[in-house]
Design a protein around this motif. Structure first.
Motif, PDB file in Angstrom:
ATOM      1  N   ASP A  84       0.834  -1.207   0.000  1.00 41.76           N
ATOM      2  CA  ASP A  84       0.000   0.000   0.000  1.00 41.76           C
ATOM      3  C   ASP A  84       0.869   1.257   0.000  1.00 41.76           C
ATOM      4  OD1 ASP A  84      -2.271  -1.582   0.088  1.00 41.76           O
ATOM      5  OD2 ASP A  84      -2.744  -1.130   2.188  1.00 41.76           O
ATOM      6  N   ALA A  85       1.921   1.258   0.792  1.00 36.59           N
ATOM      7  CA  ALA A  85       2.804   2.429   0.878  1.00 36.59           C
ATOM      8  C   ALA A  85       3.446   2.721  -0.471  1.00 36.59           C
ATOM      9  CB  ALA A  85       3.869   2.202   1.945  1.00 36.59           C
ATOM     10  N   LYS A  86       3.861   1.689  -1.184  1.00 27.55           N
ATOM     11  CA  LYS A  86       4.472   1.898  -2.497  1.00 27.55           C
ATOM     12  C   LYS A  86       3.448   2.455  -3.481  1.00 27.55           C
ATOM     13  CE  LYS A  86       6.723  -0.337  -6.345  1.00 27.55           C
ATOM     14  NZ  LYS A  86       6.914  -1.588  -7.047  1.00 27.55           N
ATOM     15  N   ASN A 115       0.930   4.312  -2.969  1.00 25.91           N
ATOM     16  CA  ASN A 115       0.436   5.644  -2.648  1.00 25.91           C
ATOM     17  C   ASN A 115       1.546   6.688  -2.475  1.00 25.91           C
ATOM     18  OD1 ASN A 115      -2.265   4.836  -2.639  1.00 25.91           O
ATOM     19  ND2 ASN A 115      -2.072   4.028  -0.588  1.00 25.91           N
ATOM     20  N   LEU A 116       2.695   6.499  -3.094  1.00 29.89           N
ATOM     21  CA  LEU A 116       3.789   7.439  -2.903  1.00 29.89           C
ATOM     22  C   LEU A 116       3.472   8.855  -3.374  1.00 29.89           C
ATOM     23  CD1 LEU A 116       6.950   5.342  -3.794  1.00 29.89           C
ATOM     24  CD2 LEU A 116       6.212   6.128  -1.538  1.00 29.89           C
ATOM     25  N   ASP A 117       2.653   8.983  -4.384  1.00 32.12           N
ATOM     26  CA  ASP A 117       2.327  10.305  -4.906  1.00 32.12           C
ATOM     27  C   ASP A 117       1.058  10.900  -4.310  1.00 32.12           C
ATOM     28  OD1 ASP A 117       4.545  10.346  -6.573  1.00 32.12           O
ATOM     29  OD2 ASP A 117       3.470   9.265  -8.144  1.00 32.12           O
ATOM     30  N   ALA A 118       0.396  10.153  -3.426  1.00 31.98           N
ATOM     31  CA  ALA A 118      -0.869  10.602  -2.852  1.00 31.98           C
ATOM     32  C   ALA A 118      -0.611  11.561  -1.695  1.00 31.98           C
ATOM     33  CB  ALA A 118      -1.694   9.421  -2.381  1.00 31.98           C
ATOM     34  N   ALA A 119      -1.484  12.542  -1.580  1.00 31.14           N
ATOM     35  CA  ALA A 119      -1.391  13.463  -0.448  1.00 31.14           C
ATOM     36  C   ALA A 119      -1.869  12.810   0.827  1.00 31.14           C
ATOM     37  CB  ALA A 119      -2.202  14.715  -0.729  1.00 31.14           C
ATOM     38  N   ASN A 120      -2.765  11.842   0.692  1.00 27.45           N
ATOM     39  CA  ASN A 120      -3.319  11.143   1.845  1.00 27.45           C
ATOM     40  C   ASN A 120      -2.332  10.067   2.305  1.00 27.45           C
ATOM     41  OD1 ASN A 120      -4.901   9.811   3.718  1.00 27.45           O
ATOM     42  ND2 ASN A 120      -6.743   9.917   2.477  1.00 27.45           N
ATOM     43  N   TYR A 121      -2.212   9.868   3.590  1.00 25.33           N
ATOM     44  CA  TYR A 121      -1.282   8.865   4.118  1.00 25.33           C
ATOM     45  C   TYR A 121      -1.806   7.455   3.992  1.00 25.33           C
ATOM     46  CZ  TYR A 121      -4.003   8.575   8.432  1.00 25.33           C
ATOM     47  OH  TYR A 121      -5.005   8.368   9.349  1.00 25.33           O
ATOM     48  N   ARG A 122      -3.035   7.234   3.589  1.00 25.58           N
ATOM     49  CA  ARG A 122      -3.606   5.877   3.449  1.00 25.58           C
ATOM     50  C   ARG A 122      -3.625   5.442   2.041  1.00 25.58           C
ATOM     51  NH1 ARG A 122      -6.088   2.368   6.726  1.00 25.58           N
ATOM     52  NH2 ARG A 122      -5.236   2.749   8.718  1.00 25.58           N
TER      53      ARG A 122
END
Length: 63
Positions: free
Chosen positions: A52-54, A56-63
């Motif tokens: 999940d972390a990989k 969402n690297l470009d997401a502003a949200n931490y989830r």
């Protein structure tokens, strides 16, 4: 966690990454991930969160 808790964690993490410097930041993050994984106690869930972390690297949200 509340948004305030997330900010506190982010601030602590950022400060420690800065304090270890660029030459040791990757090692610090790996060590932290393993320590948190041990505390979490669920390998399958931790592995899912790693992916999940990989994603969402470009997401502003931490989830």
């Amino acid at each position: 966690m509340t948004p305030t808790d997330v900010e506190a964690v982010y601030d602590a993490l950022a400060a420690q990454i800065d304090s270890v410097g660029p030459e040791k930041s990757e090692l610090f993050l790996i060590k932290l991930a393993l320590l948190l994984s041990h505390e979490f106690g669920d390998a399958n869930r931790v592995i899912k969160l790693i992916y999940d972390a990989k994603r969402n690297l470009d997401a502003a949200n931490y989830r």
